[in-house]
Each structure stands twice: as structure tokens, then as C-alpha cells.
Scaffold this motif. Structure first.
Motif, short mmCIF file in Angstrom:
data_model
loop_
_atom_site.label_atom_id
_atom_site.label_comp_id
_atom_site.label_asym_id
_atom_site.label_seq_id
_atom_site.Cartn_x
_atom_site.Cartn_y
_atom_site.Cartn_z
N ILE A 1 40.53 35.29 43.68
CA ILE A 1 41.11 34.15 42.70
C ILE A 1 43.09 34.08 42.79
N VAL B 1 46.53 35.17 42.02
CA VAL B 1 47.86 35.85 40.99
C VAL B 1 48.99 36.24 41.27
N ASN C 1 47.28 41.16 37.07
CA ASN C 1 47.00 39.92 37.21
C ASN C 1 47.03 38.57 36.65
N SER C 2 48.43 38.41 36.86
CA SER C 2 48.23 37.45 35.97
C SER C 2 48.07 36.37 36.64
N HIS C 3 47.87 34.40 36.38
CA HIS C 3 48.06 33.23 36.63
C HIS C 3 48.71 32.97 37.15
N LEU D 1 46.26 33.15 30.92
CA LEU D 1 46.22 34.39 31.48
C LEU D 1 47.68 34.42 31.97
N VAL E 1 38.03 38.99 42.96
CA VAL E 1 38.49 39.41 41.66
C VAL E 1 38.18 40.97 41.59
N ASN F 1 41.64 42.99 34.31
CA ASN F 1 42.29 42.14 33.30
C ASN F 1 42.36 40.47 34.90
N ARG F 2 41.12 39.55 33.91
CA ARG F 2 40.73 38.26 35.55
C ARG F 2 39.73 39.05 36.02
N TRP G 1 41.89 39.84 25.98
CA TRP G 1 43.07 40.63 26.71
C TRP G 1 42.84 42.07 27.47
#
Length: 148
Positions: A41, A43, A50-52, A58, A80, A120-121, A148
Motif C-alpha cells: 500500500i 503511505v 501509515n497515512s495515505h 486515510l 500491509v 492503521n490501514r 481509526w
């Protein structure tokens, strides 16, 4: 179980899956296998949550503020996250706390993320949820419900 896990992978906003079964039926193995099968993913690099990099829902607050200021953020791809919640975990270990070492040594208030931030995520695996303290179960359920 299979359908629930697939749906949760497709739409993580479902909030999680609770799997029950006798000892030795492959619950842990299944979850670890799914984590290994999932694609990497995107990040924001060096972000503790792990912000998008592009989805505002996210993102942590710091990354969201950078994006709103139209500042560039460095991104990378990671597997992940798969985080195990140990049975003896404390509330500060789960939620995070102030980094006491940095506060004493450098005089800086810094947040040390907990297991929820690391997961997270990704996947937070809780084995034997019935053995956790009630307040930790409440925290986990609130976190799953809020996203969250």
C-alpha cells in the motif's frame, strides 16, 4: 469466515472481522496468510499513522495539513501492516503515549504511537480477546467503529 475476510479486505470501512473457533483450526494462520497475499500500500514516508498520500479520509492530521498547504509529501510502498496485540498490553501500549525519554532528555513533547497507529490501514490481530481487560476491549471496539 472466507467471505467476511474478503469483504473486509475489499472495504476496510466494514470495521473488522471477529473469528471464533476451537484451538488449532487455523485462525492465526489464515490471517497471516491474508496479510502476506495483500498488495503493498502507498503511505507517506516517515508518518507514524501509515497515512495515505492522496485520500484525505486515510490521513493523519499532520499529513492532511501538509496537503492543504500544497506541500510535497514523500511516499513509499509498504506491506500491509500486521500487528499482534499481546495479552498483557496496557492502554498506553495500545493507544500511544508521550515519549518520556525525549521529554526528559531533549525537553520535547513527542507522541509515541501505539499498536493502533502501527496497525492503521492494516490488520490488528487480537488472539483471545476474552482475556483482555474490559477497558482495552472498549478501546478496540471504539477504534473499529470510528475507523481509526
Amino acid at each position: 469466515m472466507k467471505l467476511a475476510l474478503i469483504l473486509n479486505v475489499i472495504d476496510p470501512k466494514i470495521g473488522g472481522v471477529m473469528i471464533m473457533g476451537d484451538r488449532g483450526t487455523g485462525k492465526s494462520t489464515t490471517i497471516r496468510a491474508i496479510a502476506d497475499l495483500l498488495p503493498e500500500i502507498p503511505v507517506v514516508a516517515d508518518d507514524m499513522f501509515n497515512s495515505h498520500p492522496s485520500d484525505l479520509e486515510l490521513m493523519g492530521d499532520e499529513v492532511r495539513n501538509l496537503i492543504k498547504k500544497q506541500e510535497a509529501v514523500e511516499t513509499r510502498f509498504i506491506k500491509v501492516p500486521m500487528v499482534d496485540l499481546p495479552l498483557g498490553a496496557t492502554e498506553d501500549r495500545v493507544c500511544g503515549t508521550i515519549d518520556i525519554e525525549k521529554a526528559l532528555m531533549e525537553g520535547v513533547k513527542t507522541f509515541e504511537p501505539g499498536l493502533l497507529a502501527k496497525a492503521n490501514r492494516g490488520i490488528l490481530y487480537v488472539d483471545e480477546v476474552n482475556l483482555l481487560d474490559d477497558h482495552l476491549v472498549d478501546i478496540l471496539l471504539d477504534s473499529a467503529a470510528s475507523g481509526w
